[in-house]
Each structure stands twice: as structure tokens, then as C-alpha cells.
Design a protein around this motif. Structure first.
Motif, PDB file in Angstrom:
ATOM      1  N   MET A   1      -3.417  -3.865  21.287  1.00 35.35           N
ATOM      2  CA  MET A   1      -3.987  -4.686  20.214  1.00 35.35           C
ATOM      3  C   MET A   1      -4.395  -3.844  19.006  1.00 35.35           C
ATOM      4  N   SER A   2      -4.688  -2.556  19.207  1.00 39.46           N
ATOM      5  CA  SER A   2      -5.159  -1.742  18.092  1.00 39.46           C
ATOM      6  C   SER A   2      -4.096  -1.574  17.014  1.00 39.46           C
ATOM      7  N   ARG A   3      -2.825  -1.701  17.377  1.00 41.60           N
ATOM      8  CA  ARG A   3      -1.784  -1.524  16.360  1.00 41.60           C
ATOM      9  C   ARG A   3      -1.852  -2.604  15.292  1.00 41.60           C
ATOM     10  N   TYR A   4      -2.266  -3.818  15.660  1.00 43.69           N
ATOM     11  CA  TYR A   4      -2.394  -4.875  14.670  1.00 43.69           C
ATOM     12  C   TYR A   4      -3.507  -4.555  13.671  1.00 43.69           C
ATOM     13  N   PHE A   5      -4.548  -3.913  14.146  1.00 39.96           N
ATOM     14  CA  PHE A   5      -5.627  -3.495  13.251  1.00 39.96           C
ATOM     15  C   PHE A   5      -5.103  -2.499  12.225  1.00 39.96           C
ATOM     16  N   TYR A   6      -4.289  -1.562  12.667  1.00 36.65           N
ATOM     17  CA  TYR A   6      -3.770  -0.549  11.745  1.00 36.65           C
ATOM     18  C   TYR A   6      -2.727  -1.127  10.795  1.00 36.65           C
ATOM     19  N   TYR A   7      -2.067  -2.195  11.174  1.00 34.29           N
ATOM     20  CA  TYR A   7      -1.172  -2.864  10.222  1.00 34.29           C
ATOM     21  C   TYR A   7      -1.955  -3.352   9.004  1.00 34.29           C
ATOM     22  N   HIS A   8      -3.143  -3.892   9.235  1.00 30.16           N
ATOM     23  CA  HIS A   8      -3.972  -4.363   8.132  1.00 30.16           C
ATOM     24  C   HIS A   8      -4.441  -3.201   7.261  1.00 30.16           C
ATOM     25  N   VAL A   9      -4.851  -2.120   7.911  1.00 36.28           N
ATOM     26  CA  VAL A   9      -5.270  -0.941   7.153  1.00 36.28           C
ATOM     27  C   VAL A   9      -4.122  -0.423   6.299  1.00 36.28           C
ATOM     28  N   LEU A  10      -2.920  -0.426   6.869  1.00 35.29           N
ATOM     29  CA  LEU A  10      -1.759   0.121   6.179  1.00 35.29           C
ATOM     30  C   LEU A  10      -1.347  -0.741   4.995  1.00 35.29           C
ATOM     31  N   TYR A  11      -1.274  -2.064   5.182  1.00 36.57           N
ATOM     32  CA  TYR A  11      -0.753  -2.887   4.080  1.00 36.57           C
ATOM     33  C   TYR A  11      -1.750  -3.008   2.937  1.00 36.57           C
ATOM     34  N   VAL A  12      -3.057  -2.948   3.210  1.00 41.30           N
ATOM     35  CA  VAL A  12      -4.030  -2.958   2.116  1.00 41.30           C
ATOM     36  C   VAL A  12      -3.937  -1.650   1.330  1.00 41.30           C
ATOM     37  N   GLY A  13      -3.728  -0.534   2.038  1.00 48.81           N
ATOM     38  CA  GLY A  13      -3.524   0.717   1.330  1.00 48.81           C
ATOM     39  C   GLY A  13      -2.286   0.712   0.470  1.00 48.81           C
ATOM     40  N   LEU A  14      -1.234   0.059   0.939  1.00 42.17           N
ATOM     41  CA  LEU A  14       0.008  -0.016   0.170  1.00 42.17           C
ATOM     42  C   LEU A  14      -0.103  -0.973  -1.014  1.00 42.17           C
ATOM     43  N   ILE A  15      -0.791  -2.099  -0.827  1.00 45.65           N
ATOM     44  CA  ILE A  15      -0.825  -3.114  -1.882  1.00 45.65           C
ATOM     45  C   ILE A  15      -1.638  -2.659  -3.075  1.00 45.65           C
ATOM     46  N   ASN A  16      -2.552  -1.689  -2.899  1.00 44.80           N
ATOM     47  CA  ASN A  16      -3.367  -1.250  -4.026  1.00 44.80           C
ATOM     48  C   ASN A  16      -2.530  -0.599  -5.114  1.00 44.80           C
ATOM     49  N   ILE A  17      -1.335  -0.105  -4.743  1.00 47.30           N
ATOM     50  CA  ILE A  17      -0.460   0.524  -5.723  1.00 47.30           C
ATOM     51  C   ILE A  17       0.006  -0.484  -6.762  1.00 47.30           C
ATOM     52  N   MET A  18       0.252  -1.714  -6.339  1.00 45.18           N
ATOM     53  CA  MET A  18       0.818  -2.711  -7.244  1.00 45.18           C
ATOM     54  C   MET A  18      -0.249  -3.416  -8.083  1.00 45.18           C
ATOM     55  N   ILE A  19      -1.463  -3.571  -7.567  1.00 45.38           N
ATOM     56  CA  ILE A  19      -2.479  -4.309  -8.312  1.00 45.38           C
ATOM     57  C   ILE A  19      -3.252  -3.353  -9.223  1.00 45.38           C
ATOM     58  N   PHE A  20      -4.395  -3.771  -9.752  1.00 47.46           N
ATOM     59  CA  PHE A  20      -5.035  -3.055 -10.843  1.00 47.46           C
ATOM     60  C   PHE A  20      -5.963  -1.924 -10.399  1.00 47.46           C
ATOM     61  N   VAL A  21      -5.892  -1.479  -9.162  1.00 49.14           N
ATOM     62  CA  VAL A  21      -6.687  -0.325  -8.741  1.00 49.14           C
ATOM     63  C   VAL A  21      -6.263   0.931  -9.493  1.00 49.14           C
ATOM     64  N   PRO A  22      -4.967   1.300  -9.532  1.00 46.97           N
ATOM     65  CA  PRO A  22      -4.588   2.490 -10.309  1.00 46.97           C
ATOM     66  C   PRO A  22      -4.937   2.364 -11.785  1.00 46.97           C
ATOM     67  N   TRP A  23      -4.719   1.168 -12.373  1.00 45.33           N
ATOM     68  CA  TRP A  23      -5.026   0.997 -13.794  1.00 45.33           C
ATOM     69  C   TRP A  23      -6.499   1.246 -14.072  1.00 45.33           C
ATOM     70  N   THR A  24      -7.378   0.743 -13.209  1.00 40.50           N
ATOM     71  CA  THR A  24      -8.816   0.963 -13.383  1.00 40.50           C
ATOM     72  C   THR A  24      -9.157   2.440 -13.300  1.00 40.50           C
ATOM     73  N   LEU A  25      -8.545   3.144 -12.353  1.00 44.02           N
ATOM     74  CA  LEU A  25      -8.805   4.579 -12.219  1.00 44.02           C
ATOM     75  C   LEU A  25      -8.269   5.349 -13.417  1.00 44.02           C
ATOM     76  N   PHE A  26      -7.124   4.946 -13.952  1.00 42.38           N
ATOM     77  CA  PHE A  26      -6.563   5.643 -15.114  1.00 42.38           C
ATOM     78  C   PHE A  26      -7.451   5.481 -16.344  1.00 42.38           C
ATOM     79  N   GLN A  27      -8.065   4.323 -16.490  1.00 42.91           N
ATOM     80  CA  GLN A  27      -8.964   4.120 -17.625  1.00 42.91           C
ATOM     81  C   GLN A  27     -10.199   5.019 -17.530  1.00 42.91           C
ATOM     82  N   ASN A  28     -10.501   5.484 -16.324  1.00 44.71           N
ATOM     83  CA  ASN A  28     -11.668   6.355 -16.112  1.00 44.71           C
ATOM     84  C   ASN A  28     -11.252   7.762 -15.676  1.00 44.71           C
ATOM     85  N   ARG A  29     -10.007   8.148 -15.980  1.00 49.48           N
ATOM     86  CA  ARG A  29      -9.504   9.435 -15.484  1.00 49.48           C
ATOM     87  C   ARG A  29     -10.272  10.620 -16.050  1.00 49.48           C
TER      88      ARG A  29
END
Length: 379
Positions: A1-29
Motif C-alpha cells: 500500500m505504501s507505493r500508492y502514497f509515493y505516487y501522490h508524492v511523486l505527481y505533486v512534485g512533478l506538477i509543480n513544474i507546470m504551474i506557477f511555483v517556478p514563476w513565483t520563485l523566479f520573481q524572488n530569485r
């Protein structure tokens, strides 16, 4: 069952690339983004470890079930409503941001609501499924998308066009004090463990999630890659000129494999699947919070067939998405997203405090019942 938990950890880490997390960090680089990432790694690791451990103390119980058992109904209702707003709005932001990205890079003359309609329809259909079905869908999509996305990321890391001097310059600002916006954005990468607020119902008793050292390793990797790779391609100054910075970065690479030449098309196709996965997950979680507001609600993680109330709730999210799209523009969306990141970070702390309180109350009740049983046996 623990593998399903890590799937969630993995896809949230991946999805941050596409949304505005990098843009926010770049504005404060130049104003604390690097130090915010360093602090976020420490805070995110501690919160992920502690929150996960506390959820495992309440097997087969979602956050709404835990709050209902240990808090008055009024407080439980407030927690459910706030949870539904935060999770439901997350899906709205991602659907709007990604549909705008697709329109800009595939067909700028296309009706902006057409692809939004397709995305929301797919999100509604997926979110209405039962929790067990969504968990299995996560596994299939992650196994299909993750290897290709990691291949693109490593291709960017080892690209000859990557300017490591620009990355070293940005690292020099590590001693700058971070802002609340940059810290909240950096913490989002670690937010995958929060899916336990609903999917903890699928974790049976005596389950142990091992190798939790994977969380800081994976999340730190995605955080550093999403921030430093675009800087290496576009420079410390030029990186702030782009709103959809990772789409531009992927278009800076080529692939010499068969008929595939531009990485952009493969990149956007993969992130279409991840965006739908994120929307399906967040709207399903918000739906469960709303249903938990009813005093007679009984959780059914393996519910089949789909009830009509699931459709009505998720369709309301789709309607709100179109209302948000009619109101928002790039500037309003950026401000809204930054505000949502801050609220989401605060909610993580609140959830942790709720779990700590419930853990001590449950342990006190357990000790009291043991004393009563012992006294009854002695008498």
C-alpha cells in the motif's frame, strides 16, 4: 500500500513544474528564493514525516472522519468547508493555467473555452469515481508518464546549452531572507503527503510506510530542477521574462528519436495527463469534504455505481472554473495563485495541529478505558 502514497508524492512534485511555483520563485530569485527552498526542504520534510505518522495512527479514517470523531459538529463542519474550498480551488487553478498554456503554444486563435471544456469534462468524470478507482488510475498514469518526464528533465540537466555560471550566480543569494510568497511556493513541492486527508481511508490498520527518506530526496530534486534549469537556459535576468517558463525551456531542447524533434509537444502531452490527474484528485477530495458535511454521511471508498450527488458536486466545480476563467487574466491569476499558496501552507499547519490534538485525546481515552477494565477485573 505504501507505493500508492509515493505516487501522490511523486505527481505533486512533478506538477509543480507546470504551474506557477517556478514563476513565483523566479520573481524572488534575488530576494530569498534560494534560501526559501533550503528552509522549505527542512520544514517540508518534518511536516511530511510527522503528518504521515499521525495519519497512520488513524487507519481507514479520512481527516473529516477524524475531526467528526474528536471535535464538536460545528468545528467539524468548518474544517470540511475550508478543506473543500482549498482543494476545489486547486483544481480550478490548474485547469485554467494549463488550458491557457495549451492555447498559447498549440493554437493561439482557438476559442479559450474549448480546451477548458475538454479539461473540465475529463476532470468531472474522473473526480466522480470512487477513491479506490482514482488510486488505481494514479498508478497507471504515473507508470506511463514518469519515465518520459524524468528523461526530459535529465536531458535538460546534461544539455550542453545549460549555463552553469548562471546557476552559480543565483546560488549566491542563499543568504538573502526569504519572503512568505517564495517560502509558500517552495513548500508546495512537498504537499503530496496531504492527499492522506482522503486517501488514508484506503490504508488498513498496521500499515507502515517505509523508506520515507524518499520524500525529501524526490521533492528536493524536483524543487531544484524546476528552479535552476530554466535559469541555466535563459539566464538569471532573462528567466523572469516568461510566464510559461517551463514550456519555453522544453522548447529549447530537441530530441533526435524517430519523428519526435521538438520536446515541447511531448512535454505538454505528458503534462496534460498530470494536470488531469491533479484535477481528478483535488476535485474528488473537495467532493468528499462536501459530502462529509452531511451528518448522516457514511464513507464508501469502493462505491459503485457512482451516485448522482458526485456528479452534481463536481459539475459545480466545472461551472466555477468557467466563472473564474471569465474573471481572470494572467495578472489576476498570478495574484490568486500566490494567495492560494499561502493559505494552503497555513492549512497544512492547521491539519498537523488537529492531528496532534486528536492523537493525544485518543491516547487519553485509550488509557482511561484500560484503567476502567483493570479496575473492573480487580473488583
Amino acid at each position: 500500500m505504501s507505493r500508492y502514497f509515493y505516487y501522490h508524492v511523486l505527481y505533486v512534485g512533478l506538477i509543480n513544474i507546470m504551474i506557477f511555483v517556478p514563476w513565483t520563485l523566479f520573481q524572488n530569485r534575488f530576494h530569498g528564493a534560494v534560501s526559501a527552498m533550503a528552509i522549505a526542504i527542512v520544514i517540508g520534510t518534518i511536516m511530511a514525516w510527522t503528518t504521515t505518522s499521525l495519519f497512520l495512527r488513524f487507519p481507514e479514517m479520512a481527516l473529516s472522519d477524524i475531526v467528526k470523531a474528536y471535535f464538536p459538529r460545528g468545528i467539524a463542519l468548518i474544517v470540511n468547508v475550508i478543506g473543500a474550498i482549498i482543494w476545489g480551488f486547486a483544481g480550478i487553478l490548474v485547469v485554467y493555467a494549463y488550458s491557457s498554456t495549451i492555447q498559447q503554444f498549440f493554437n493561439p486563435d482557438m476559442n479559450p473555452y474549448l480546451f477548458l471544456l475538454l479539461m473540465t469534462a475529463a476532470g468531472v468524470w474522473g473526480a466522480t469515481r470512487c477513491s479506490r478507482t482514482i488510486q488505481f488510475a494514479h498508478e497507471v498514469l504515473m507508470l506511463l508518464c514518469t519515465p518520459l518526464i524524468l528523461m526530459i528533465l535529465f536531458k535538460a540537466i546534461f544539455s550542453p546549452w545549460l549555463d552553469w555560471d548562471a546557476i552559480r550566480v543565483s546560488l549566491g543569494y542563499v543568504r538573502t531572507r526569504p519572503s512568505l510568497n517564495s517560502l509558500s511556493a517552495a513548500l508546495f513541492v512537498f504537499a503530496g503527503y496531504n492527499t492522506l486527508v482522503i486517501f488514508n481511508r484506503l490504508i488498513p490498520a498496521n500499515t507502515k510506510i517505509r523508506q520515507r527518506w524518499i520524500i525529501p530526496v524526490f521533492c528536493s530534486f524536483f524543487l531544484f530542477v524546476s528552479f535552476f534549469i530554466p535559469i541555466g537556459f535563459h539566464g538569471t535576468v532573462g528567466v523572469a521574462d516568461y510566464l510559461y517558463v517551463w514550456s519555453i525551456t522544453s522548447d529549447s531542447m530537441i530530441m533526435q528519436y524517430g519523428f519526435v524533434y521538438r520536446v515541447l509537444y511531448v512535454f505538454l502531452l505528458l503534462y496534460t495527463a498530470l494536470s488531469l490527474m491533479f484535477t481528478m484528485n483535488t476535485w474528488h477530495t473537495a467532493m468528499e469534504f462536501i459530502k462529509a458535511c452531511h451528518p448522516r454521511y457514511t464513507p464508501q471508498p469502493d462505491q459503485y455505481p457512482v451516485k448522482a450527488v458526485n456528479w452534481w458536486i463536481t459539475i459545480s466545480f466545472a461551472v466555477l472554473t468557467f466563472a473564474y476563467a471569465a474573471w481572470a487574466n494572467d495578472q489576476r491569476n498570478q495574484l490568486t495563485y500566490q494567495s492560494w499558496l499561502i493559505v494552503r501552507s497555513i492549512s497544512e499547519v492547521v491539519v498537523l495541529l488537529i492531528l496532534v490534538w486528536c492523537f493525544f485525546v485518543s491516547r487519553r481515552k485509550r488509557r482511561s478505558s484500560i484503567r476502567q477494565q483493570t479496575a473492573a477485573q480487580n473488583s
